[in-house]
Write an enzyme that holds these catalytic residues in place. Structure first.
Site, PDB file in Angstrom:
ATOM      1  N   GLU A  10      -3.598  -2.193  -6.016  1.00 47.24           N
ATOM      2  CA  GLU A  10      -3.693  -3.616  -6.310  1.00 47.24           C
ATOM      3  C   GLU A  10      -4.708  -3.744  -7.444  1.00 47.24           C
ATOM      4  O   GLU A  10      -5.887  -3.448  -7.243  1.00 47.24           O
ATOM      5  CB  GLU A  10      -4.180  -4.390  -5.080  1.00 47.24           C
ATOM      6  CG  GLU A  10      -3.188  -4.427  -3.950  1.00 47.24           C
ATOM      7  CD  GLU A  10      -2.047  -5.404  -4.221  1.00 47.24           C
ATOM      8  OE1 GLU A  10      -1.980  -5.977  -5.325  1.00 47.24           O
ATOM      9  OE2 GLU A  10      -1.203  -5.562  -3.328  1.00 47.24           O
TER      10      GLU A  10
ATOM     11  N   HIS B  17       0.531  -2.954  -8.386  1.00 44.79           N
ATOM     12  CA  HIS B  17       0.676  -4.378  -8.068  1.00 44.79           C
ATOM     13  C   HIS B  17      -0.575  -5.113  -8.568  1.00 44.79           C
ATOM     14  O   HIS B  17      -1.578  -4.507  -8.952  1.00 44.79           O
ATOM     15  CB  HIS B  17       0.784  -4.580  -6.553  1.00 44.79           C
ATOM     16  CG  HIS B  17       2.085  -4.124  -5.987  1.00 44.79           C
ATOM     17  ND1 HIS B  17       3.109  -4.966  -5.650  1.00 44.79           N
ATOM     18  CD2 HIS B  17       2.551  -2.866  -5.712  1.00 44.79           C
ATOM     19  CE1 HIS B  17       4.130  -4.286  -5.182  1.00 44.79           C
ATOM     20  NE2 HIS B  17       3.819  -3.002  -5.219  1.00 44.79           N
TER      21      HIS B  17
END
Ligand code: GEM
Ligand code: CA
Ligand code: CA
Ligand code: ZN
Length: 426
Positions: free
Chosen positions: A389, A316
């Site tokens: 992330e 992500h």
């Protein structure tokens, strides 16, 4: 270039004699005279009891606002006027830092000269892959490296786009008894850097075979599976119309005429259990009408059910974090997670974070999520599964659209972490 909605708001404001403030310095208190933007970019810096801890971040996230990132105790969100007012009345401190429609128009370079009907990245961002460019790249890798790769499909998106998966392994046509490792990307439409991350893994483990010793060792002893986009419909929509849309969800219509389910809240393990998703169709973390109600999640779950995946990273953007399950609870130990298993997640996660400079944490330490891919991968299949992330660590809505000069440094930054996961698979 103003969007139509923004232009109307300006006309309305001018008509009512409201002073329209055209720009905000970061950190300034919201100008009292200006109307709150339809999509305001806010930093949430304090809760009513001052600590912006995981519980207060969860309260913000479950209010249905669009959480862009969270780091060092602050959250970056997109909210409408009513949502911002509600959070403020709940005691949160919000700093308005921009108008998302204006920021997206600026980031997209204003009116484009190209045919806006064809989804393409704005000028200067051409190195990002559109869906067609991604498919072409995966096909080229498969044909150029036929001895160590096999191209197949996870299934189809709502709008009927194929979800390609490339297997990279020696004797690729044979299902050998080697640890299987999965990399998934672009679950959220605007997170385009993750598509580039998966394409970089494909390029590194095909082009590097036979010359790079570590790569050759992994390809000979593992079965590596790469899914560059789990949300091609959303990704194409995000770049349509000549400017970035800031879109997150898939493009499946809801019964009330709104569009989109958050794929990362639609997985079947403890779906909707724990205040980590929304039942409101317009929310950015809408969990869907039922578990695996999206074709993308139904396809991926069925595909994983039919294999023996041992390790997995779901990429992500943004915030620069390495996250491990569970997301549905703050507890380290719970049904489905012993202390020994948790400690193993933390050990490998910390090693990976020290290789790429991200911050390691249990995923609920960010905020609670339920129905996410990592809880399902571990809860259902005991896969060593992580959420990365990626870059940047912050940056508001522009954080989803780093210049394409950042692609190579920010994808190669994860080579060490990918090798640590492959080493610990199986
Ligand atoms: C996250 S990714 C999942 C991280 N898990 C938890 N529990 N925070 C999401 O899905 O909201 C952020 C993102 O989408 O990048
Ligand atoms: Ca093999
Ligand atoms: Ca196998
Ligand atoms: Zn995401």
């Amino acid at each position: 270039m103003f969007t139509k909605r923004r232009a109307l708001a300006l006309v309305a404001a001018a008509a009512t004699g409201l002073v329209v403030v055209t720009g905000w310095s970061a950190g300034a208190e919201e100008p009292t005279a200006a109307p709150s933007p339809d999509r305001g970019l806010y930093r949430v810096t304090a809760a009513k009891d001052d600590a912006m801890d995981a519980a207060s971040r969860t309260e913000v996230a479950s209010s249905g606002v669009d959480v862009l990132g969270a780091r060092d105790g602050a959250m970056e969100i997109v909210a409408g006027p009513a949502q911002a007012a509600a959070l403020r009345s709940d005691g949160f401190t919000l700093e308005l830092t921009g108008d998302v429609d204006e920021l997206l128009a600026e980031r997209s370079g204003g009116p484009s000269t190209r045919d806006v009907s064809a989804a393409d990245f704005p000028a200067g961002d051409e190195s990002y892959h559109t869906y067609d460019e991604m498919v072409a790249e995966v096909r080229a890798a498969a044909s150029d490296h036929a001895a160590i790769s096999a191209l197949s499909s996870v299934g189809s998106s709502y709008e009927g786009r194929d979800l390609p998966v490339l297997k990279i392994s020696d004797n690729a046509a044979t299902d050998e008894d080697e640890p299987e490792v999965l990399f998934t990307c672009n679950m959220h439409a605007r997170e385009h850097l993750t598509t580039e991350m998966c394409l970089h893994i494909i390029q590194r483990f095909t082009d590097g075979y036979g010359t790079d010793q570590a790569v050759t060792g992994f390809v000979d002893s593992r079965e590596i599976f790469v899914v560059p986009s789990l949300n091609p419909d959303g990704s194409e929509f995000d770049i349509s119309g000549g400017e970035y849309q800031g879109w997150r969800k898939n493009r499946q219509p809801n019964s009330d005429g709104t569009v989109g389910t958050d794929i990362n809240r639609n997985f079947s393990y403890l779906w909707g259990c724990c205040g980590g998703s929304s039942g409101s169709t317009s929310a950015e973390d809408y969990r869907g009408a039922s578990a695996a109600s999206t074709p993308e999640v139904a396809a991926l779950q069925a595909w994983v059910d039919a294999r023996q995946i041992k390790a997995h990273i779901d990429f992500h953007t943004f915030s620069e974090l390495v996250l491990w399950p569970f997301g549905h609870t703050y507890d380290e130990v719970t049904d489905g997670m012993t202390q020994e298993e948790y400690d193993h997640f933390e050990d490998i996660g910390t090693q990976m974070a020290s290789s790429n400079g991200y911050t390691p944490d249990q995923s609920s330490g960010l905020y609670i999520t339920d129905g996410d891919i990592n809880d399902w991968m571990w809860g259902e299949h005991k896969v060593l599964t992580y959420c990365f992330e990626m870059y940047p660590s912050g940056g508001g809505i522009d954080g989803f659209y780093p210049p394409d000069e950042d692609i190579v440094p920010q994808t190669t930054r994860n080579d060490g972490a990918v090798d640590i996961l492959l080493t610990n698979a199986g």
